[in-house]
Design an enzyme around this catalytic site. Sequence first.
Site, mmCIF file in Angstrom:
data_model
loop_
_atom_site.group_PDB
_atom_site.id
_atom_site.type_symbol
_atom_site.label_atom_id
_atom_site.label_comp_id
_atom_site.label_asym_id
_atom_site.label_seq_id
_atom_site.Cartn_x
_atom_site.Cartn_y
_atom_site.Cartn_z
ATOM 1 N N CYS A 2 -47.209 52.821 -22.028
ATOM 2 C CA CYS A 2 -48.435 53.391 -22.579
ATOM 3 C C CYS A 2 -48.218 53.671 -24.058
ATOM 4 C CB CYS A 2 -48.779 54.686 -21.874
ATOM 5 S SG CYS A 2 -48.850 54.535 -20.091
ATOM 6 N N ARG A 27 -49.276 48.079 -25.935
ATOM 7 C CA ARG A 27 -48.374 48.719 -24.965
ATOM 8 C C ARG A 27 -49.051 48.985 -23.624
ATOM 9 N NH1 ARG A 27 -43.821 51.240 -27.398
ATOM 10 N NH2 ARG A 27 -43.633 52.499 -25.545
ATOM 11 N N TRP A 74 -51.215 52.066 -19.414
ATOM 12 C CA TRP A 74 -50.840 50.955 -18.529
ATOM 13 C C TRP A 74 -50.533 51.610 -17.195
ATOM 14 C CZ3 TRP A 74 -46.485 49.344 -15.730
ATOM 15 C CH2 TRP A 74 -46.470 48.006 -15.334
ATOM 16 N N ASN A 100 -46.160 58.870 -21.015
ATOM 17 C CA ASN A 100 -45.704 57.501 -20.781
ATOM 18 C C ASN A 100 -44.467 57.612 -19.912
ATOM 19 O OD1 ASN A 100 -44.883 54.831 -20.964
ATOM 20 N ND2 ASN A 100 -43.954 55.097 -22.988
ATOM 21 N N GLY A 101 -44.453 56.921 -18.779
ATOM 22 C CA GLY A 101 -43.277 56.983 -17.908
ATOM 23 C C GLY A 101 -43.699 57.239 -16.476
ATOM 24 N N GLU A 483 -38.404 29.437 -19.873
ATOM 25 C CA GLU A 483 -39.183 30.197 -20.854
ATOM 26 C C GLU A 483 -40.562 29.559 -21.057
ATOM 27 O OE1 GLU A 483 -39.139 33.005 -22.037
ATOM 28 O OE2 GLU A 483 -40.299 32.943 -23.870
ATOM 29 N N LYS A 487 -44.071 31.520 -20.370
ATOM 30 C CA LYS A 487 -45.127 31.682 -21.380
ATOM 31 C C LYS A 487 -46.458 31.246 -20.786
ATOM 32 C CE LYS A 487 -43.710 33.805 -23.545
ATOM 33 N NZ LYS A 487 -42.399 34.375 -23.653
ATOM 34 N N GLU A 490 -47.776 33.699 -18.030
ATOM 35 C CA GLU A 490 -48.144 35.012 -18.577
ATOM 36 C C GLU A 490 -49.530 35.022 -19.194
ATOM 37 O OE1 GLU A 490 -44.757 37.561 -20.627
ATOM 38 O OE2 GLU A 490 -44.763 35.499 -21.324
ATOM 39 N N HIS A 506 -34.060 18.332 -5.048
ATOM 40 C CA HIS A 506 -33.641 19.152 -3.906
ATOM 41 C C HIS A 506 -34.786 20.004 -3.362
ATOM 42 C CE1 HIS A 506 -29.538 17.888 -4.479
ATOM 43 N NE2 HIS A 506 -29.662 18.149 -5.767
ATOM 44 N N LYS A 605 -46.392 45.237 -23.356
ATOM 45 C CA LYS A 605 -45.184 45.074 -24.169
ATOM 46 C C LYS A 605 -44.292 46.261 -23.831
ATOM 47 C CE LYS A 605 -43.703 42.512 -27.640
ATOM 48 N NZ LYS A 605 -43.435 41.107 -27.305
HETATM 49 C C1 F6R Z 1 -42.253 37.774 -21.813
HETATM 50 C C2 F6R Z 1 -41.807 39.086 -22.210
HETATM 51 C C3 F6R Z 1 -41.028 39.878 -21.227
HETATM 52 C C4 F6R Z 1 -39.904 40.621 -21.958
HETATM 53 C C5 F6R Z 1 -39.184 41.568 -20.993
HETATM 54 C C6 F6R Z 1 -38.009 42.256 -21.664
HETATM 55 O O1 F6R Z 1 -43.001 37.158 -22.808
HETATM 56 O O2 F6R Z 1 -42.074 39.530 -23.286
HETATM 57 O O3 F6R Z 1 -40.524 39.090 -20.207
HETATM 58 O O4 F6R Z 1 -39.023 39.687 -22.481
HETATM 59 O O5 F6R Z 1 -40.080 42.530 -20.520
HETATM 60 O O6 F6R Z 1 -38.425 42.979 -22.777
HETATM 61 P P1 F6R Z 1 -37.417 43.423 -23.914
HETATM 62 O O7 F6R Z 1 -36.890 42.194 -24.548
HETATM 63 O O8 F6R Z 1 -38.229 44.265 -24.837
HETATM 64 O O9 F6R Z 1 -36.322 44.193 -23.243
#
Ligand code: F6R
Length: 610
Positions: A2, A27, A74, A100-101, A483, A487, A490, A506, A605
Amino acid sequence: MCGIVGYVGSRNSVPILIEGLQRLEYRGYDSAGLALIQDGSLMVIKKAGKVVDLVDLIGDANLCSHLGIGHTRWATHGEPNDLNAHPHWDCNKEIAIIHNGIIENYATLKTKLEHDGHRILTATDTEILVHLIEEMYKRADDLFTAVRLALLEVEGAYGILVISKREPDKIVAARKGSPLVIGLGENENLVASDAAALVDHTRQVVYLEDGEVACLTASSFVTKTIHDQEIIKQVEEISFDLEQIEKGGYEHFMLKEIHEQPESIRNSLRGRLLVHDGTAKLGGLEPVLDTLYKAQRIIITACGTSWHAALVGKYMLEQLTGIPVEVDYASEFRYRNPVINPGDVVFVISQSGETADTLAALREAKSKGATAIGIVNVVGSTIARETDAGVYIHAGPEIGVASTKAFTSQITVLSLISLLLGRNRGLPQDQGCKLANDLQSLPEKVAKIFGEASHIQDIAEEFKHAQNFIYLGRGSNFPTALEGALKLKEISYIHAEGYPAAEMKHGPIALIDENMPVVFIVPKDAIYEKVLSNMQEVRARKGRIIAVANEDDREIDSLADHVIRVPRTYSYFGPVVNSIPLQLLAYYIAIARGCNVDQPRNLAKSVTVE
Ligand code: F6R
């Protein structure tokens, strides 16, 4: 997860809080709210939806308050609706809290508080906390003490701001596991979960540590531990500009951050790559260099995209240093009682430096005696502070929820570490120089790929209705495939899987038919021919192939439906270059499907909850 912001001072807090929330919206963005002290009364305004919905709700109301707190949520406990939005208040509507938490023992606390007559109205864990503070306020002289006493009874993670109309000039802030930073101004003080909300107003900041509580007025701040010991905090300077956290003419943060990569990679290398000596200099590692040189094993732990960077790191570190490397999801590492031997070094990778699972893995590793090294983006973040030593990736603020530039900078820093350790363990200088030259050329190569953008946009248009995607690569391009798939899922909500190309036969090969797009990462490296065979297998089953291949590769034309050209790169560093078209492909597909790429559903994020 949050976003939290608070203001006390001579100006009207409302526009400051709203602007702060807009900066923090990445966030969490399922509801937003403010608590303000205006003319001696405490008011709460909150709404499900985005900050803009809160702004609409406020409308023309003439709000003017010199003290206020704001939150963008969030959801963890309780669905995202108006009632569950923060701030929450106590029974008498005298105290307001934002959080937040996660309060882990909230159910036990709730039973006790209800038994004592408190009326709990929402499904959130946060509301429990404000009632607990209310209870403590009955026996404490002031809000600061009441918050401190309440927190002694709480298990879990929190970054909180609390205000009370009985003490209309104070904000009490406390943290455990969720970041909070105080911003010091003239005749005003601010506090936020992220320095991005402060940078417009001040550069002087103080980072709260776990177990600390602060009391802010317009002209002062005091910090104590929750056990009542006063602490003198160090004032630090924020190093990034406002411009760096704005969109700068791009339609989305994600697109801006994709395009920033030549610069962010350059910043990761700056002052660290010694091209002529064929090695690297990493000042942040100096305190632990001896231990690192003698490491028997390296364990890398991280989550999500950072975990993918860790996997790329495994390929590079093992090849260049000969040290065995294990890569572990932080969420698994923290609970599986990992075996740490003397001589093990643990690398912790995190963009935000605040990810709860990664932080817990770091603490687990340290408690077992490992030397812990951080590879972190956010300066001053908890992981950066708790590791024994580390290397900042210097990618600059990453606002788009889907990580892009942090990924390539994490790999860049892992390359520097591999080079440094490799040279110490016998890698000849001429080979070191070749690698260093290749690293130095990465920004230029990445910039070249943007010339493919409109071609990638056309491919995105063709595949925007696909329901599934498979991404395949080998060697260090296997994590690149993971990756790429991450992407896409997501931000476009298309189901996508990444596999090592040879693993396809496999099992996943059963999925291949004329409706299945398969993205191959197929640079001209030692296993190129092997990947071509895997492509043949897909082609034979009518799969539709998109290949990320080298500029000079003509053989690929007869096998792939679409080819995205990338410059040739030494194979270990290839993922930096090869991941760029995958980021662009995900971005353009998501845009073509009308998705909100900067704020994808259900994500946030900085995941500061378990
Ligand atoms: C994907 C993404 C997440 C972060 C993960 C770890 O695009 O951003 O998978 O990589 O939540 O976050 P950090 O790197 O901040 O520990």
